[in-house]
Design a protein around this motif. Structure first.
Motif, PDB file in Angstrom:
ATOM      1  N   ASP A 151     -48.436 -10.476 -53.210  1.00 27.16           N
ATOM      2  CA  ASP A 151     -47.048 -10.095 -52.861  1.00 27.16           C
ATOM      3  C   ASP A 151     -47.066  -8.822 -52.029  1.00 27.16           C
ATOM      4  O   ASP A 151     -46.318  -7.884 -52.286  1.00 27.16           O
ATOM      5  N   ARG A 152     -47.926  -8.806 -51.029  1.00 31.04           N
ATOM      6  CA  ARG A 152     -48.101  -7.585 -50.234  1.00 31.04           C
ATOM      7  C   ARG A 152     -46.843  -7.207 -49.457  1.00 31.04           C
ATOM      8  O   ARG A 152     -46.562  -6.042 -49.228  1.00 31.04           O
ATOM      9  N   ASP A 153     -46.044  -8.232 -49.057  1.00 26.42           N
ATOM     10  CA  ASP A 153     -44.834  -7.951 -48.264  1.00 26.42           C
ATOM     11  C   ASP A 153     -43.833  -7.106 -49.045  1.00 26.42           C
ATOM     12  O   ASP A 153     -43.007  -6.406 -48.447  1.00 26.42           O
ATOM     13  N   ASN A 154     -43.871  -7.157 -50.359  1.00 30.79           N
ATOM     14  CA  ASN A 154     -42.950  -6.366 -51.177  1.00 30.79           C
ATOM     15  C   ASN A 154     -43.606  -5.095 -51.706  1.00 30.79           C
ATOM     16  O   ASN A 154     -43.098  -4.476 -52.641  1.00 30.79           O
ATOM     17  N   GLY A 155     -44.728  -4.716 -51.116  1.00 31.05           N
ATOM     18  CA  GLY A 155     -45.362  -3.474 -51.498  1.00 31.05           C
ATOM     19  C   GLY A 155     -44.521  -2.273 -51.101  1.00 31.05           C
ATOM     20  O   GLY A 155     -43.586  -2.366 -50.295  1.00 31.05           O
ATOM     21  N   ARG A 156     -44.837  -1.136 -51.659  1.00 32.30           N
ATOM     22  CA  ARG A 156     -44.086   0.092 -51.368  1.00 32.30           C
ATOM     23  C   ARG A 156     -45.034   1.150 -50.789  1.00 32.30           C
ATOM     24  O   ARG A 156     -46.220   1.186 -51.098  1.00 32.30           O
ATOM     25  N   GLU A 157     -44.461   2.011 -49.937  1.00 31.18           N
ATOM     26  CA  GLU A 157     -45.255   3.022 -49.244  1.00 31.18           C
ATOM     27  C   GLU A 157     -44.597   4.386 -49.417  1.00 31.18           C
ATOM     28  O   GLU A 157     -43.367   4.507 -49.346  1.00 31.18           O
ATOM     29  N   THR A 158     -45.389   5.388 -49.683  1.00 30.33           N
ATOM     30  CA  THR A 158     -44.896   6.763 -49.794  1.00 30.33           C
ATOM     31  C   THR A 158     -45.677   7.656 -48.836  1.00 30.33           C
ATOM     32  O   THR A 158     -46.904   7.656 -48.843  1.00 30.33           O
ATOM     33  N   ILE A 159     -44.962   8.423 -48.011  1.00 23.79           N
ATOM     34  CA  ILE A 159     -45.571   9.388 -47.099  1.00 23.79           C
ATOM     35  C   ILE A 159     -45.519  10.764 -47.761  1.00 23.79           C
ATOM     36  O   ILE A 159     -44.446  11.243 -48.122  1.00 23.79           O
ATOM     37  N   ILE A 160     -46.684  11.360 -47.951  1.00 28.30           N
ATOM     38  CA  ILE A 160     -46.781  12.706 -48.531  1.00 28.30           C
ATOM     39  C   ILE A 160     -47.148  13.646 -47.388  1.00 28.30           C
ATOM     40  O   ILE A 160     -48.272  13.612 -46.871  1.00 28.30           O
ATOM     41  N   TYR A 161     -46.208  14.474 -46.955  1.00 31.24           N
ATOM     42  CA  TYR A 161     -46.378  15.304 -45.745  1.00 31.24           C
ATOM     43  C   TYR A 161     -46.568  16.752 -46.180  1.00 31.24           C
ATOM     44  O   TYR A 161     -45.641  17.416 -46.647  1.00 31.24           O
ATOM     45  N   ASN A 162     -47.787  17.255 -46.030  1.00 29.30           N
ATOM     46  CA  ASN A 162     -48.129  18.601 -46.496  1.00 29.30           C
ATOM     47  C   ASN A 162     -48.517  19.486 -45.319  1.00 29.30           C
ATOM     48  O   ASN A 162     -49.597  20.057 -45.262  1.00 29.30           O
ATOM     49  N   LYS A 163     -47.622  19.555 -44.317  1.00 26.46           N
ATOM     50  CA  LYS A 163     -47.831  20.425 -43.167  1.00 26.46           C
ATOM     51  C   LYS A 163     -46.600  21.297 -43.001  1.00 26.46           C
ATOM     52  O   LYS A 163     -45.472  20.833 -43.182  1.00 26.46           O
ATOM     53  N   LYS A 164     -46.827  22.541 -42.614  1.00 35.30           N
ATOM     54  CA  LYS A 164     -45.694  23.448 -42.450  1.00 35.30           C
ATOM     55  C   LYS A 164     -44.875  23.039 -41.236  1.00 35.30           C
ATOM     56  O   LYS A 164     -45.410  22.735 -40.180  1.00 35.30           O
ATOM     57  N   LEU A 165     -43.556  23.032 -41.419  1.00 35.58           N
ATOM     58  CA  LEU A 165     -42.655  22.655 -40.328  1.00 35.58           C
ATOM     59  C   LEU A 165     -42.504  23.830 -39.373  1.00 35.58           C
ATOM     60  O   LEU A 165     -42.052  24.905 -39.752  1.00 35.58           O
ATOM     61  N   GLY A 166     -42.902  23.625 -38.110  1.00 38.03           N
ATOM     62  CA  GLY A 166     -42.838  24.688 -37.123  1.00 38.03           C
ATOM     63  C   GLY A 166     -41.503  24.731 -36.401  1.00 38.03           C
ATOM     64  O   GLY A 166     -40.622  23.889 -36.611  1.00 38.03           O
ATOM     65  N   PRO A 167     -41.317  25.696 -35.510  1.00 43.15           N
ATOM     66  CA  PRO A 167     -40.075  25.782 -34.738  1.00 43.15           C
ATOM     67  C   PRO A 167     -40.014  24.702 -33.661  1.00 43.15           C
ATOM     68  O   PRO A 167     -41.041  24.264 -33.155  1.00 43.15           O
ATOM     69  N   VAL A 168     -38.819  24.279 -33.335  1.00 41.19           N
ATOM     70  CA  VAL A 168     -38.650  23.327 -32.227  1.00 41.19           C
ATOM     71  C   VAL A 168     -38.731  24.085 -30.908  1.00 41.19           C
ATOM     72  O   VAL A 168     -38.613  25.308 -30.859  1.00 41.19           O
ATOM     73  N   HIS A 169     -38.951  23.331 -29.822  1.00 44.31           N
ATOM     74  CA  HIS A 169     -38.992  23.920 -28.477  1.00 44.31           C
ATOM     75  C   HIS A 169     -37.726  23.516 -27.717  1.00 44.31           C
ATOM     76  O   HIS A 169     -37.492  22.335 -27.465  1.00 44.31           O
ATOM     77  N   ILE A 170     -36.889  24.507 -27.410  1.00 44.76           N
ATOM     78  CA  ILE A 170     -35.641  24.239 -26.688  1.00 44.76           C
ATOM     79  C   ILE A 170     -35.952  24.007 -25.210  1.00 44.76           C
ATOM     80  O   ILE A 170     -36.566  24.833 -24.547  1.00 44.76           O
ATOM     81  N   ILE A 171     -35.525  22.856 -24.696  1.00 40.01           N
ATOM     82  CA  ILE A 171     -35.654  22.557 -23.269  1.00 40.01           C
ATOM     83  C   ILE A 171     -34.390  22.963 -22.528  1.00 40.01           C
ATOM     84  O   ILE A 171     -34.439  23.604 -21.486  1.00 40.01           O
ATOM     85  N   SER A 172     -33.229  22.628 -23.061  1.00 37.44           N
ATOM     86  CA  SER A 172     -31.970  23.002 -22.421  1.00 37.44           C
ATOM     87  C   SER A 172     -30.860  22.966 -23.452  1.00 37.44           C
ATOM     88  O   SER A 172     -30.960  22.287 -24.475  1.00 37.44           O
ATOM     89  N   ALA A 173     -29.785  23.723 -23.165  1.00 44.25           N
ATOM     90  CA  ALA A 173     -28.581  23.720 -23.999  1.00 44.25           C
ATOM     91  C   ALA A 173     -27.402  23.968 -23.082  1.00 44.25           C
ATOM     92  O   ALA A 173     -27.358  24.978 -22.392  1.00 44.25           O
ATOM     93  N   GLU A 174     -26.476  23.050 -23.068  1.00 46.91           N
ATOM     94  CA  GLU A 174     -25.385  23.133 -22.104  1.00 46.91           C
ATOM     95  C   GLU A 174     -24.051  22.761 -22.736  1.00 46.91           C
ATOM     96  O   GLU A 174     -23.988  21.938 -23.637  1.00 46.91           O
ATOM     97  N   LEU A 175     -22.988  23.431 -22.247  1.00 46.11           N
ATOM     98  CA  LEU A 175     -21.637  22.971 -22.515  1.00 46.11           C
ATOM     99  C   LEU A 175     -21.257  22.031 -21.393  1.00 46.11           C
ATOM    100  O   LEU A 175     -21.363  22.388 -20.225  1.00 46.11           O
ATOM    101  N   VAL A 176     -20.830  20.827 -21.723  1.00 40.38           N
ATOM    102  CA  VAL A 176     -20.614  19.794 -20.720  1.00 40.38           C
ATOM    103  C   VAL A 176     -19.140  19.426 -20.637  1.00 40.38           C
ATOM    104  O   VAL A 176     -18.481  19.229 -21.654  1.00 40.38           O
ATOM    105  N   LYS A 177     -18.648  19.367 -19.405  1.00 43.32           N
ATOM    106  CA  LYS A 177     -17.304  18.859 -19.146  1.00 43.32           C
ATOM    107  C   LYS A 177     -17.457  17.594 -18.325  1.00 43.32           C
ATOM    108  O   LYS A 177     -17.959  17.622 -17.208  1.00 43.32           O
ATOM    109  N   GLU A 178     -17.027  16.474 -18.877  1.00 47.33           N
ATOM    110  CA  GLU A 178     -17.130  15.215 -18.159  1.00 47.33           C
ATOM    111  C   GLU A 178     -15.918  15.015 -17.267  1.00 47.33           C
ATOM    112  O   GLU A 178     -14.791  15.312 -17.655  1.00 47.33           O
ATOM    113  N   ILE A 179     -16.166  14.522 -16.046  1.00 51.13           N
ATOM    114  CA  ILE A 179     -15.108  14.190 -15.106  1.00 51.13           C
ATOM    115  C   ILE A 179     -15.022  12.665 -15.055  1.00 51.13           C
ATOM    116  O   ILE A 179     -15.998  11.991 -14.742  1.00 51.13           O
ATOM    117  N   GLU A 180     -13.856  12.113 -15.387  1.00 50.30           N
ATOM    118  CA  GLU A 180     -13.721  10.662 -15.463  1.00 50.30           C
ATOM    119  C   GLU A 180     -13.825  10.024 -14.092  1.00 50.30           C
ATOM    120  O   GLU A 180     -13.407  10.593 -13.086  1.00 50.30           O
TER     121      GLU A 180
END
Length: 556
Positions: A151-180
């Motif tokens: 019954d492998r199709d009904n098996g279960r999986e657990t991800i154990i993540y033991n790495k420190k979460l680092g900062p994200v890298h900002i590429i851009s940040a904008e206030l946007v006004k859409e023109i219809e």
């Protein structure tokens, strides 16, 4: 293992694969390996006799999340550890049932620590019946898979993540006004040689933006803006990150924590999210923080948080103040005000007329872009053929004259779509003609996965970019010049590349030549026609290498 810390994890039933709730931390208590301190991390089955898998971690563990449903993969759970060195896995399975189970443990997606093993029986334990092993997890990601034999199709999986979460890298940040976009397309009819030609141009939605990345940047308040858009580089497990919005006005501080932010990935792995403009409609100093959130967070001491700072200010005059001022000025200077209105309307009318004329000119240029070959090229090509005839190289002259005639017919052909094979033949003819004048070398590479006779693209899509590479890239280099053209398949995308070893150019500047601009305009028009399979133009110019790439997304 000695001095374990119990990890009290909130288990989510395996049938509830829904939206992820807010991130929570877990309570850590020291213990000497006593069974009560092992924690249920995985359950097999759906009834009261379901078998359970338990985990404990050593005393080096600093942080841990609650048990989460992994959003990118069904039947998979996820929890985060930080600082742990070792974990131990055990199971509550009857001894006579152990032979019916298998488990696998894989580290960092490639290192197999256990593969389809039988759980090992534990004798004399008050709670546990089977041992699933002890594992080193320092700065590692482990994936535990458990299933019943058959019954492998009904098996279960657990991800154990033991790495420190680092900062994200900002590429851009904008206030946007859409023109219809305009509701109706612009239609132009032109009569030549008793034939009527109709050209339809659809004006697409455009946008304007204000960059928010600069500290202390001042932004004028505008309720018509649509959203704030943030783009970050590729980030693993982005669902573990949250966004905090701070607004400081005088002594008043407001904070808004956004849960379950939707991040959309592009073809390069970059992630984009949009924040509702309602968060930025008040004046004040704003700070947007993207941070990994595990447990309670001190908003003044967020670890690895990345900040975007800007300031929203009211207009110099409010709408009410402008109305009152305008009324007083109108009463005092009625005649002058009337003259200003008339003059302004006249200027606006001229401006609108000029813009309309530019649009009409752009449409005409776009309609003829396929047939635009440099007149100097045509003259020099004919002169080159004449020179071959004068040298009595009749066969060679006839061969190039045939290519020139076929190239001219392709230019005058009115087909919208042609096969990649025809596009390759056209480029071949063009480059061989130009080789008469400049003597450069070139090659055309075709992905073996592509059947070029069966794939169609807009006619002469690459020719302007090839001509630009010759004219502005390697014309003066003569035999030292090189041009490389590639047709490649990337998943469902068709990627067309033109590369030369010329001196390059500044891709951020606008040049007087129309060739590149016309090609950009044509791609914009094509994107209004093929909305489900957009065309993406990317230019990369550096010393001795210029690359132009057109990606036809989901084209194949």
């Amino acid at each position: 293992m000695k001095n374990y810390l119990a990890i009290v994890l909130l288990f989510i039933a395996s049938s509830c694969f829904g939206q992820i709730g807010g991130m929570k931390s877990v309570t850590l208590n020291p213990f000497p390996g006593y069974y009560r301190n092992y924690v249920n991390v995985l359950t097999l089955g759906y009834n009261e006799s379901a078998e359970a898998i338990y985990l404990s971690a050593d005393s080096a563990t600093k942080k841990a999340s609650e048990m989460l449903i992994y959003p990118a993969k069904p039947k998979t759970f996820f929890f985060y550890l930080e600082g742990a060195h070792q974990i131990e896995l055990r199971a509550d399975i009857a001894h006579d049932s152990l032979k019916n189970y298998r488990y696998t443990v894989i580290a960092d997606d490639t290192i197999v620590l256990a593969k389809e093993l039988h759980p090992t029986a534990i004798k004399g334990n008050r709670m546990f019946s089977a041992n699933l092993g002890t594992y080193e997890v320092a700065n590692r990601k482990l994936v535990l898979t458990v299933y019943k034999v058959g019954d492998r199709d009904n098996g279960r999986e657990t991800i154990i993540y033991n790495k420190k979460l680092g900062p994200v890298h900002i590429i851009s940040a904008e206030l946007v006004k859409e023109i219809e976009a305009k509701e109706k397309p612009l239609v132009e009819k032109k009569i030549e040689n008793n034939q009527t030609t109709t050209t339809t141009t659809v004006v697409t939605a455009q946008s304007e933006s204000v960059n928010m990345n600069i500290q202390g940047h001042l932004v004028s308040m505008d309720a018509k803006r649509s959203y704030a858009e943030i783009v970050i580089g590729p980030t693993e497990n982005i669902f573990l990150y949250q966004i905090l919005i701070k607004r400081q006005e005088g002594d008043n501080l407001e904070t808004t924590l956004l849960d379950n932010q939707n991040w959309i990935s592009d073809t390069y792995g970059n992630l984009t999210t949009r924040l509702d403009i309602k968060h930025f409609l008040k004046p004040g100093k704003y700070e947007i923080v993207i941070f990994p959130r595990i447990g309670k967070i001190d908003f003044n001491k967020m670890e690895n948080g990345v900040k975007i700072n800007f300031e929203m200010r009211k207009p110099a005059l409010s709408t009410k103040e402008i109305g009152l001022y305008a009324g007083l000025v109108f009463l005092m200077l009625l005649v002058v005000f009337a003259v200003i209105i008339v003059t302004t309307k006249r200027k606006n009318r001229k401006k609108l007329l000029a813009e309309q004329q530019q649009k009409e000119m752009a449409k005409t240029q776009l309609a003829t872009v396929r047939s635009q070959l440099n007149p100097h090229f045509l003259f020099n090509a004919l002169a080159g053929i004449q020179n071959l005839m004068n040298q009595h190289k009749t066969d060679e002259a006839n061969r190039y004259l045939a290519k020139f005639a076929r190239l001219t017919r392709n230019v005058l052909d009115n087909k919208e779509l042609i096969s990649l094979a025809d596009e390759k033949a056209l480029i071949d003819d063009y480059l061989q003609m130009e080789q008469l004048r400049f003597g450069f070398a070139y090659q055309i590479s075709i992905d073996p996965q592509l059947v070029i006779v069966d794939v169609e693209i807009p006619a002469m899509l690459l020719q302007p970019f090839v001509e630009n590479a010759v004219k502005h890239g390697i014309a003066e280099m003569e035999e030292a010049g090189q041009i490389s053209i590639e047709f490649t398949k990337q998943n469902e995308d068709l990627v067309l590349t033109v590369k030369d070893n010329g001196q390059g150019f500044d891709t951020t500047k606008n040049y007087e030549g129309l060739g590149l601009q016309l090609s950009k305009n044509r791609i914009a028009l094509l994107n209004t026609i093929y909305k489900q399979t957009p065309f993406v133009l990317h230019m990369d110019a550096r010393a001795n290498e210029t690359t132009m790439t057109i990606t036809l997304t989901q084209w194949l």
